[in-house]
Design an enzyme around this catalytic site. Structure first.
Site, PDB file in Angstrom:
ATOM      1  N   SER A   1       7.748   6.576  -4.526  1.00  0.00           N
ATOM      2  CA  SER A   1       9.137   6.974  -4.692  1.00  0.00           C
ATOM      3  C   SER A   1       9.578   7.762  -3.470  1.00  0.00           C
ATOM      4  CB  SER A   1       9.274   7.870  -5.908  1.00  0.00           C
ATOM      5  OG  SER A   1       8.564   7.312  -6.980  1.00  0.00           O
TER       6      SER A   1
ATOM      7  N   GLY B   1      15.052   6.425  -4.006  1.00  0.00           N
ATOM      8  CA  GLY B   1      14.535   5.065  -3.961  1.00  0.00           C
ATOM      9  C   GLY B   1      13.169   5.016  -4.609  1.00  0.00           C
TER      10      GLY B   1
ATOM     11  N   ASP C   1       7.162  -6.885   6.303  1.00  0.00           N
ATOM     12  CA  ASP C   1       8.040  -6.755   5.134  1.00  0.00           C
ATOM     13  C   ASP C   1       9.461  -6.438   5.582  1.00  0.00           C
ATOM     14  OD1 ASP C   1       8.718  -6.828   2.503  1.00  0.00           O
ATOM     15  OD2 ASP C   1       7.960  -4.832   2.016  1.00  0.00           O
TER      16      ASP C   1
ATOM     17  N   GLY D   1       9.745   2.107  -5.235  1.00  0.00           N
ATOM     18  CA  GLY D   1       9.180   0.778  -5.057  1.00  0.00           C
ATOM     19  C   GLY D   1       7.768   0.773  -5.590  1.00  0.00           C
ATOM     20  N   SER D   2       7.050  -0.312  -5.363  1.00  0.00           N
ATOM     21  CA  SER D   2       5.729  -0.404  -5.968  1.00  0.00           C
ATOM     22  C   SER D   2       4.783   0.631  -5.384  1.00  0.00           C
ATOM     23  CB  SER D   2       5.174  -1.797  -5.779  1.00  0.00           C
ATOM     24  OG  SER D   2       5.011  -2.063  -4.416  1.00  0.00           O
ATOM     25  N   PHE D   3       4.997   1.019  -4.120  1.00  0.00           N
ATOM     26  CA  PHE D   3       4.046   1.937  -3.507  1.00  0.00           C
ATOM     27  C   PHE D   3       4.427   3.398  -3.697  1.00  0.00           C
ATOM     28  CE2 PHE D   3       2.682  -1.796  -1.085  1.00  0.00           C
ATOM     29  CZ  PHE D   3       1.364  -1.743  -1.473  1.00  0.00           C
TER      30      PHE D   3
END
Ligand SMILES: *[C@@H]1O[C@H](CO)[C@@H](O)[C@H](O)[C@H]1NC(C)=O
Ligand SMILES: *[C@@H]1O[C@H](CO)[C@@H](O)[C@H](O)[C@H]1NC(C)=O
Ligand SMILES: *[C@@H]1O[C@H](CO)[C@@H](O)[C@H](O)[C@H]1NC(C)=O
Ligand SMILES: *[C@@H]1O[C@H](CO)[C@@H](O)[C@H](O)[C@H]1NC(C)=O
Ligand SMILES: *[C@@H]1O[C@H](CO)[C@@H](O)[C@H](O)[C@H]1NC(C)=O
Ligand SMILES: *[C@@H]1O[C@H](CO)[C@@H](O)[C@H](O)[C@H]1NC(C)=O
Length: 937
Positions: free
Chosen positions: A636, A630, A760, A632-634
């Site tokens: 891996s 996976g 979130d 995301g912006s923050f």
């Protein structure tokens, strides 16, 4: 050790900042607030260009800029010259700490009279414009703590009057441009905490005015140039946290003005140059830990460095004695020599005259003690009223533990004497150390009883006394320890019952194995779901939950059961009875083994798992792309396998992308949340890694248990294929997942002392374990409510994902529990309709919620998820069973609608939503049970 080392690093930074602040104050100009008699047009144009590229100005700092009724020289942060050719021109621009974001305009290069530019502590991105090199008068350039990228422009060398360049804490790349070697007036060069590469240029040694040189936490390689020894004015030299190798040049011994020397966390090797510390009589801070330095510590070091405050040499290869001259450094606050090969006795004088000594960490060496005299350092440390941590673990300290240990400072929070062969008793005096959080004494020969006074230590969270020879009962007073999470007492000779008072402690791990405990196991204690308990090897224990596999206690209730059993036995035939007895016996054996293994494993992993960057790299085959599960912006997420105590364990590693602004805060938020929050429906964090990677860059990662069933988003939308068959969640499982997620949110929102807001919630953040129990994860945005909320830059302004973020968040409202409820409502609608809130088919005006609302209550069958529809059509469409299913789904969607009301105050609380869903499950129990049994076939 990681935790312990963070502290000195922090104080080092604080110290540097203070230095810098004082220094800057001295060099600052007095032109601020000057009234300009006329307006310099080109200056004003440049300022307006600056304003036009500022994308966020939350405090309205630039509101006055461009207002025609306010003269330019009165604009916030602008100062103009008063005399001569500077008169009316901008000479200083001071806009620090305003949370401004945007890019820096090249037009600043047109402010040719500017002497100071201070934009520190904002969120500026983009490159540092080379046009700044046109500002010939520039003396002070302060851009610390922004998100600037690109390289340091060589053109800065044209600003020949530069006194200070402070670009620390940005994302700058490349090397230190050699052109800067011409800046002979430079006093401050602060480039720490960037991504700079290459070697430390030797021409830095020509910048003879340099007072402050900070290159820490970059990716610099090679040796420390000898030439730095020429910088006679230098007071701070910080090169920690790079990849520097080779020896420490002896020339550094010429830096007689030096007050702080930071070389920690590199690969420096060889001995300390013999005469290095002869001249550094001003040195207050010496940080050389985490290197490969060897040789001995200079015997005279404490005499030569009378002002020494911090002496940090841990994790090297030093041998020989701990110099007793350190006792003469009367301002000493910290001595840290962990993990070296130091030997001899611990100086008796340590602390005798050093009232400021607060940290003594000398574990992991070969220090010796055989008799009482060798232990007299403890008595002298009792003079240190500021002592907060003392670690003498893993040495060769024998003899009797002195009673004076109870007279150490009451501020002490960490005390470790583990892994020595110390004997004697722990006296009641230990109860004086009322601030103790960790008491670590395993692997010794301590005898006698565990003192009841430990119950006074109401901040104690870890009590480790395993592998000793302690006897007597377990004090009931331990139940007073309201912070105690880990109590490890295995392998002693502790006798008597397990006090039920222990159930008052917030225990996570309780290891009482291999003692002489007896009597019944307290029910209260064993019913705590999050507690891992180990009680094997106590032959006298009885009763408790069947999984423990203990013999029943001789009480009345078991007598009754005996009678029942006898009755059963008497009515069955002899042969059947024999079979039955064997079956029972076998079952019991198996469950006992299973529980034992399970308990043991959880204790071991909780207690001993700790990782480094290298281990994580190894576990994920070097963060190989085939292990990427996976991103995301923050950061891996990688799958990996790790050995811990001879067991293979599958883990998920989330590596934070520290280039992303806010990633560090996100790391902290997630660590804090998962540290304080524990619930069966939250993902479980195994450990964290905050370290430096092979390139010398900061590296932060979170390690979770790997959940094999992926996330809810995949289940709802991607229709996982297994053995060629699409797998989908049936109605029962969907409802259970909905209840699981609600109960985790309910737990977070009820969290004491402050509620936790997830912020979130969405299907991809809900993971499913092997039995499809939902676990909510990704707390990268989570907040403890009432903690200071709402900076408008970067991370903090992110309030969840499109489609799930509550509408009021878009209006800049503070995060709230109702915001989470909104996201939950949408998630519920999505789970039962199979439609994303961002699906194109809804268009702007409609949205998932409207779509569902329009179908309620009568046409739900037209909007429900395809899989659920198939389940109904599988049976006879119009039977009462199908009607029941539709009615069940309708009730669930109604909860989703109530949770996602437009106005926050109209939404139901998550607790009520949970209750409703549980009631729905109750009401349709028959239907759902039949489904569960049919789907299991
Ligand atoms: C800066 O100066 C240059 C050259 O004089 C000029 O072309 C440019 O328009 C100026 N920019 C601003 C924003 O004043
Ligand atoms: C300009 O500043 C004046 C004086 O502070 C103020 O009264 C006025 O509202 C400002 N104008 C604008 C457009 O902000
Ligand atoms: C100290 O380290 C240097 C460099 O790694 C090595 O050559 C030397 O043999 C070491 N000395 C001792 C006494 O271990
Ligand atoms: C402690 O004693 C045990 C057993 O006598 C011995 O094996 C061990 O090496 C000793 N450890 C230390 C640190 O002296
Ligand atoms: C501590 O525990 C004992 C025994 O359980 C109890 O009697 C006593 O009141 C407790 N003290 C405090 C301060 O809670
Ligand atoms: C900038 O953001 C921080 C963190 O949210 C906040 O504490 C501070 O007040 C803000 N400063 C300004 C000037 O808005």
């Amino acid at each position: 050790m990681v935790v312990l080392l963070i502290k000195p690093l922090l104080s080092m930074l604080a110290f540097f900042h203070i230095c810098l602040a004082t220094f800057v104050a001295q060099t600052s100009l007095a032109a601020h607030g000057a009234i300009a008699p006329h307006i310099a047009d080109s200056d004003q144009l440049a300022l307006m260009s600056f304003k036009s590229l500022v994308t966020s100005d939350p405090s309205g700092a630039l509101a006055s800029w461009g207002n025609m009724s306010i003269p330019m020289c009165w604009w916030r942060g602008v100062a103009c010259g008063l005399r001569g050719h500077r008169r009316g021109h901008v000479v200083a621009l001071d806009l620090p700490e305003l949370n401004l974001t945007g890019t820096i305009t090249p037009a600043l290069g047109n402010l040719t009279f500017l002497r100071r530019l201070n934009l520190s502590s904002n969120g500026f991105q983009g490159i540092l414009p080379p046009e700044l090199g046109n500002i010939h008068d520039l003396e002070t350039l302060q851009l610390t703590y922004n998100s600037l990228s690109g390289q340091i422009p060589p053109s800065l060398s044209n600003c020949s009057h530069l006194i200070e360049i402070s670009l620390g804490d940005n994302n700058l790349h490349g090397g230190v441009p050699s052109e800067l070697g011409s800046l002979r007036n430079l006093q401050v060069l602060s480039l720490g905490k960037n991504w700079l590469t290459g070697t430390i240029p030797s021409w830095l040694g020509n910048l003879s005015s340099l007072v402050f040189l900070d290159l820490q936490q970059n990716g610099l390689v090679g040796q420390i140039p000898e030439s730095l020894g020429n910088l006679e004015m230098l007071t701070i030299l910080s090169l920690s946290g790079n990849n520097l190798s080779g020896p420490i040049p002896s020339s550094l011994g010429n830096l007689y003005a030096l007050t702080g020397l930071g070389l920690a966390n590199n690969k420096l090797e060889g001995p300390l140059p013999p005469l290095m510390f002869n001249n550094l009589s001003s040195l207050e801070f010496l940080y050389i830990e985490y290197n490969n330095l060897n040789g001995t510590l200079p015997p005279n070091i404490g005499n030569n460095l009378p002002k020494l405050n911090y002496f940090l040499v841990s994790d090297n290869e030093f041998h020989g004695m701990l110099p007793s001259s350190l006792c003469n450094a009367s301002m000493l606050q910290a001595i840290q020599t962990l993990e070296n090969f130091l030997s001899g006795t611990i100086p008796e004088c340590l602390g005798a005259k050093q009232t400021s000594l607060s940290s003594v960490l000398i574990g992991g060496n070969q220090f010796e003690a055989t008799n009482d005299a060798d232990w007299s350092f403890v008595a002298s440390l009792t003079n240190c009223s500021n002592l907060v941590e003392l670690d003498v673990s893993s040495n060769n300290l024998h003899g009797v533990l002195p009673n004076s240990i109870g007279n150490l400072s009451t501020l002490l929070y960490y005390l470790s004497i583990a892994k020595n062969n110390i004997t004697g008793t722990i006296t009641e005096g230990i109860g004086n150390l009322v601030n103790l959080q960790t008491l670590d004494m395993p692997h010794n020969f301590l005898i006698g009883a565990i003192p009841a006074s430990l119950g006074n230590l109401n901040k104690l969270s870890e009590l480790f006394l395993y592998n000793n020879a302690l006897s007597g009962p377990l004090p009931v007073t331990l139940g007073n320890l309201t912070q105690l999470t880990r109590l490890l007492l295995s392998t002693n000779a502790i006798s008597g019952p397990i006090p039920s008072s222990l159930s008052h402690c917030p225990l996570e791990v309780l290891d009482l194995s291999h003692n002489n405990l007896s009597g019944p196991t307290p029910k209260e204690l064993f019913s705590i779901p999050t507690l891992s308990i180990l009680i094997t090897g106590n032959d006298g224990l009885c009763g408790g939950i069947p999984q423990l596999g203990l013999p029943p206690c001789p009480t009345q209730t078991t007598k009754k059961r005996h009678r029942k059993l006898v009755i059963t036995v008497s009515v069955c035939s002899a042969l059947a009875c024999v079979t039955l007895v064997f079956a029972l016996f076998a079952l019991r054996q198996r469950s006992r083994q299973k529980t034992k293994a399970h308990l043991q494993r959880s204790v071991l992993s909780e207690q001993y798992m700790r990782v480094s960057y290298a281990e994580l790299a190894n576990a994920t085959s070097g963060f190989a792309s085939e292990n990427l599960i996976g991103a995301g912006s923050f950061g891996s997420v990688y799958k990996g396998t790790m050995r811990s105590n001879d067991q293979q364990r599958v883990i998920a590693v989330k590596v934070l992308n520290l280039m992303q602004r806010g990633a560090s805060q996100s790391f902290v938020a997630e660590c804090e949340t998962l540290r304080y929050a524990r619930h069966r429906n939250l993902v479980k964090i195994l450990t964290i890694c905050s370290s430096i990677d092979f390139k010398g860059h900061d590296f932060k990662a979170l390690v979770y248990e790997f959940l094999p069933n992926g996330n809810l988003d995949q289940w709802v939308h991607k229709h996982i294929i297994e053995d060629g068959e699409p797998k989908a969640l049936d109605l029962t499982t969907r409802l259970n997942v909905g209840i699981d997620v609600a109960s985790s949110l309910d737990y977070l929102h009820q969290h004491k002392p402050t509620p936790i807001i997830h912020q979130d919630l969405k299907p991809s953040n809900v993971l499913l374990d092997s039995s499809l129990v939902a676990r909510v994860g990704d707390f990268g945005l989570a907040r403890f409510l009432h903690q200071d909320i709402g900076t408008s830059s970067g991370w903090a302004s992110m309030r969840g994902s499109i489609g799930y973020a509550a509408p009021e968040y878009g209006l800049g409202n503070e995060v709230s529990t109702q915001g989470d409820v909104y996201g939950y409502g949408i998630l519920l609608l999505e789970m039962f309709t199979g439609k994303r809130p961002t699906d194109n088919e809804f268009g702007e005006a409609m949205g998932l919620r409207k779509y569902v609302q329009m179908a309620l209550p009568d046409t739900v069958s037209t909007i429900m998820d395809q899989q659920l529809r198939m389940e109904i059509e599988d049976g006879e469409p119009d039977t009462s069973n199908s009607k029941l299913r539709i009615s069940c789904i309708t009730s669930i969607l109604q909860v989703g609608i109530s949770c996602s009301e437009e106005m926050p105050m109209d939404r139901m609380s998550i607790g009520d939503a949970l209750k409703e869903l549980q009631a729905i499950r109750e009401k349709f129990q028959k239907l759902l049970c039949s489904e569960a049994s049919s789907s299991s076939h």
